[in-house]
Design an enzyme around this catalytic site. Structure first.
Site, PDB file in Angstrom:
ATOM      1  N   GLU A  71       0.857  -1.184   0.000  1.00 56.88           N
ATOM      2  CA  GLU A  71       0.000   0.000   0.000  1.00 56.88           C
ATOM      3  C   GLU A  71       0.890   1.230   0.000  1.00 56.88           C
ATOM      4  O   GLU A  71       1.734   1.407   0.888  1.00 56.88           O
ATOM      5  CB  GLU A  71      -0.941   0.017   1.210  1.00 56.88           C
ATOM      6  CG  GLU A  71      -1.889   1.197   1.188  1.00 56.88           C
ATOM      7  CD  GLU A  71      -2.999   1.098   2.230  1.00 56.88           C
ATOM      8  OE1 GLU A  71      -3.675   2.126   2.457  1.00 56.88           O
ATOM      9  OE2 GLU A  71      -3.195   0.017   2.811  1.00 56.88           O
ATOM     10  N   ASP A 146      -1.613  12.311  -4.384  1.00 55.00           N
ATOM     11  CA  ASP A 146      -1.665  13.740  -4.685  1.00 55.00           C
ATOM     12  C   ASP A 146      -2.031  13.920  -6.159  1.00 55.00           C
ATOM     13  O   ASP A 146      -1.337  13.402  -7.037  1.00 55.00           O
ATOM     14  CB  ASP A 146      -0.310  14.379  -4.394  1.00 55.00           C
ATOM     15  CG  ASP A 146      -0.366  15.901  -4.360  1.00 55.00           C
ATOM     16  OD1 ASP A 146      -1.111  16.480  -5.179  1.00 55.00           O
ATOM     17  OD2 ASP A 146       0.323  16.507  -3.531  1.00 55.00           O
ATOM     18  N   PHE A 221     -10.533  11.027   4.570  1.00 49.80           N
ATOM     19  CA  PHE A 221     -10.193  11.869   3.431  1.00 49.80           C
ATOM     20  C   PHE A 221     -11.269  11.762   2.355  1.00 49.80           C
ATOM     21  O   PHE A 221     -11.663  12.759   1.750  1.00 49.80           O
ATOM     22  CB  PHE A 221      -8.838  11.447   2.862  1.00 49.80           C
ATOM     23  CG  PHE A 221      -8.395  12.251   1.671  1.00 49.80           C
ATOM     24  CD1 PHE A 221      -7.678  13.422   1.832  1.00 49.80           C
ATOM     25  CD2 PHE A 221      -8.707  11.848   0.378  1.00 49.80           C
ATOM     26  CE1 PHE A 221      -7.267  14.168   0.736  1.00 49.80           C
ATOM     27  CE2 PHE A 221      -8.309  12.584  -0.721  1.00 49.80           C
ATOM     28  CZ  PHE A 221      -7.585  13.752  -0.536  1.00 49.80           C
ATOM     29  N   GLU A 222     -11.747  10.548   2.120  1.00 50.28           N
ATOM     30  CA  GLU A 222     -12.772  10.340   1.102  1.00 50.28           C
ATOM     31  C   GLU A 222     -14.068  11.044   1.484  1.00 50.28           C
ATOM     32  O   GLU A 222     -14.737  11.653   0.638  1.00 50.28           O
ATOM     33  CB  GLU A 222     -13.012   8.845   0.912  1.00 50.28           C
ATOM     34  CG  GLU A 222     -13.978   8.502  -0.218  1.00 50.28           C
ATOM     35  CD  GLU A 222     -14.062   7.013  -0.467  1.00 50.28           C
ATOM     36  OE1 GLU A 222     -14.875   6.611  -1.315  1.00 50.28           O
ATOM     37  OE2 GLU A 222     -13.317   6.253   0.174  1.00 50.28           O
TER      38      GLU A 222
END
Length: 241
Positions: A71, A146, A221-222
């Site tokens: 990941e 990003d 974050f999502e």
């Protein structure tokens, strides 16, 4: 920040860093809490991996023979820990440079009794290129990298042909590259790059983007992106035999 060997190095490649045009991260500096620091001091010698660019790793050996997923970028580690808990038969090698996130993921792994998480400190491109053997990974995850939205910065984006070719060389046949982003122009660019690589096939039944797999948790974050009206896109591509 930490005595030598007692925590993640400030620069794992100090004095030996190879030349490379793209990095898998943008350096971030923020405060490490006391609990994160204590987790790093206690657990890094056991569960930490320095991406120094010259040590050769055997991913399966890190996890007692289990298949291993890399990941790249895990933020504060909540989703990583949740996925690792749901799939204890798979090792998760989680790479990032965000020290608070590293400490938090180690804390979460210890609290949940997870033995299938290792935290790698440094540039994941260097890890892939110099430290991991061919066909050694059961999967690669790149969630919300990003987007570098300005046109002049697109060259800094991670999902580019050279990176995808490198990932393909490290994936076992049948393994998957799973990307997710909430930036629509980047999602389209990702799809174009992945579709153009003959080493991969799109797992989406009708091509294009995939539905969000149930095993990928909804991250903080999502949620922030969704609250702003962003549309989250998943891309799941399989390494051809």
């Amino acid at each position: 920040m930490f005595p030598p060997g007692a925590g993640p190095a400030a620069d794992p490649t100090a004095g030996t860093a190879p030349d490379r045009a793209i990095r898998s991260f943008q350096p971030r500096r923020s405060r490490v809490t006391p609990s994160q620091r204590q987790s790093l001091l206690r657990l890094w010698p056991r569960w930490g991996v320095e991406i120094d660019g010259h040590t050769r790793l055997d991913p399966a050996a890190l996890f007692d023979g289990r298949p291993v997923v890399l990941e790249i970028g895990f933020g504060m580690g909540e989703a990583t820990a949740e996925m690792a808990a749901a799939d204890p038969g798979t090792g998760v090698l989680a790479a990032d440079v965000h020290t608070p996130g590293q400490g938090n993921l180690l804390r979460l792994a210890e609290r949940a009794g997870l033995d299938n998480v290792r935290v790698a400190n440094g540039d994941a491109i260097l890890l892939l290129r110099e430290m991991l053997p061919a066909r050694s990974l059961a999967g690669v995850r790149v969630f919300f990298p990003d987007p570098w939205p300005k046109t002049r910065h697109h060259k800094r984006r991670l999902i580019q042909p050279a990176f995808v070719e490198l990932v393909a060389s490290r994936l076992a046949p049948g393994a998957t590259l799973h990307c997710a982003t909430d930036w629509e122009p980047y999602a389209e660019a990702m799809l174009e790059v992945l579709e153009a690589d003959a080493a991969f096939e799109n797992t989406a039944p009708d091509g294009g983007f995939a539905p969000r797999p149930a095993h990928r948790p909804l991250t903080r974050f999502e949620r922030q992106g969704l609250a702003k009206g962003h549309r989250v896109r998943d891309l799941v591509f399989r390494r051809r035999a």
